[in-house]
Design a protein around this motif. Structure first.
Motif, mmCIF file in Angstrom:
data_model
loop_
_atom_site.group_PDB
_atom_site.id
_atom_site.type_symbol
_atom_site.label_atom_id
_atom_site.label_comp_id
_atom_site.label_asym_id
_atom_site.label_seq_id
_atom_site.Cartn_x
_atom_site.Cartn_y
_atom_site.Cartn_z
ATOM 1 N N VAL A 15 38.114 38.528 25.241
ATOM 2 C CA VAL A 15 39.278 39.423 25.239
ATOM 3 C C VAL A 15 40.418 38.781 24.469
ATOM 4 O O VAL A 15 41.070 39.426 23.637
ATOM 5 C CB VAL A 15 39.714 39.782 26.673
ATOM 6 N N GLN A 40 33.523 51.688 30.574
ATOM 7 C CA GLN A 40 32.313 50.856 30.614
ATOM 8 C C GLN A 40 31.247 51.541 29.769
ATOM 9 O O GLN A 40 31.021 52.742 29.899
ATOM 10 C CB GLN A 40 31.804 50.685 32.044
ATOM 11 N N VAL A 61 34.073 47.977 27.669
ATOM 12 C CA VAL A 61 33.495 46.779 28.270
ATOM 13 C C VAL A 61 32.057 47.076 28.694
ATOM 14 O O VAL A 61 31.721 48.209 29.031
ATOM 15 C CB VAL A 61 34.312 46.276 29.488
ATOM 16 N N LYS A 100 32.124 46.574 33.996
ATOM 17 C CA LYS A 100 33.394 46.846 34.674
ATOM 18 C C LYS A 100 33.679 45.817 35.759
ATOM 19 O O LYS A 100 34.824 45.381 35.936
ATOM 20 C CB LYS A 100 33.362 48.259 35.266
ATOM 21 N N PHE A 149 34.056 36.154 29.208
ATOM 22 C CA PHE A 149 34.700 37.464 29.087
ATOM 23 C C PHE A 149 36.171 37.341 28.696
ATOM 24 O O PHE A 149 36.627 37.972 27.741
ATOM 25 C CB PHE A 149 34.544 38.256 30.388
ATOM 26 N N LEU A 205 40.204 52.220 29.734
ATOM 27 C CA LEU A 205 39.090 51.280 29.815
ATOM 28 C C LEU A 205 37.829 52.072 30.130
ATOM 29 O O LEU A 205 37.825 52.886 31.054
ATOM 30 C CB LEU A 205 39.328 50.233 30.905
ATOM 31 N N TYR A 238 35.202 42.759 34.301
ATOM 32 C CA TYR A 238 36.608 43.036 33.990
ATOM 33 C C TYR A 238 37.452 42.914 35.257
ATOM 34 O O TYR A 238 38.449 42.203 35.290
ATOM 35 C CB TYR A 238 36.739 44.437 33.375
ATOM 36 N N VAL A 254 33.295 42.921 25.081
ATOM 37 C CA VAL A 254 34.452 43.813 25.020
ATOM 38 C C VAL A 254 34.701 44.192 23.565
ATOM 39 O O VAL A 254 34.432 43.398 22.656
ATOM 40 C CB VAL A 254 35.706 43.147 25.640
ATOM 41 N N TRP A 285 39.852 50.103 25.585
ATOM 42 C CA TRP A 285 38.949 48.984 25.856
ATOM 43 C C TRP A 285 37.566 49.529 26.196
ATOM 44 O O TRP A 285 37.432 50.439 27.016
ATOM 45 C CB TRP A 285 39.433 48.189 27.064
ATOM 46 N N LEU A 304 42.809 37.802 32.615
ATOM 47 C CA LEU A 304 43.082 38.779 31.565
ATOM 48 C C LEU A 304 44.581 38.993 31.399
ATOM 49 O O LEU A 304 45.087 39.074 30.276
ATOM 50 C CB LEU A 304 42.396 40.109 31.892
#
Length: 133
Positions: A50, A110, A78, A81, A46, A108, A84, A121, A76, A91
């Motif tokens: 990113v 999901q 994703v 979640k 992940f 962000l 993340y 992502v 973003w 990140l």
């Protein structure tokens, strides 16, 4: 260069801005996923995806004469979640390595899936390059 918009009675935003005001040339990217310019995923990690997506954003911005500090918004998408949230420290590290300490307005979301099956992502970016003085 851009004005961060933050109501004085709100708790400080960490790692993002609530709003940005800017004037200049608008630059928009499409959704950037974590593959190379040759459309090859080099990782299913992940944080690695990113990092590559952010590098892709910086490369597209450069084509317009824009730099990371010109970013005013990142959205973003994703697929997980929890993934993340469990990788916030990593990140933050790759974000600072690629973008620096500039934090635009961010959202962000999901999603159930992304068009590229291996993508974890996808990030859209908006930048404003200030007018020359």
């Amino acid at each position: 260069m851009h004005e961060v918009l933050h109501p004085s009675n709100w708790k400080a935003a960490r790692g993002y801005a609530n709003g940005i005001a800017a004037e200049g040339r608008l630059v928009f990217t499409g959704g950037m996923v974590g593959w190379t310019g040759d459309c090859v995923f080099e990782t299913d990690d992940f944080v690695g995806q990113v990092e590559q997506a952010l590098r892709n954003i910086v490369a597209v911005l450069a084509e317009a004469g824009a730099r990371p500090e010109h970013l005013v918004r990142l959205t973003w998408y994703v697929t997980d979640k929890a993934e993340y949230l469990s990788n916030l420290k990593g990140l933050g590290g790759v974000y600072k390595d690629v973008i620096g300490r500039h934090y635009p307005a961010m959202a962000l979301v999901q999603v159930v899936a992304l068009v590229e099956d291996r993508a974890k992502v996808e990030i859209e970016a908006t930048a404003v390059v200030p007018k020359e003085a």
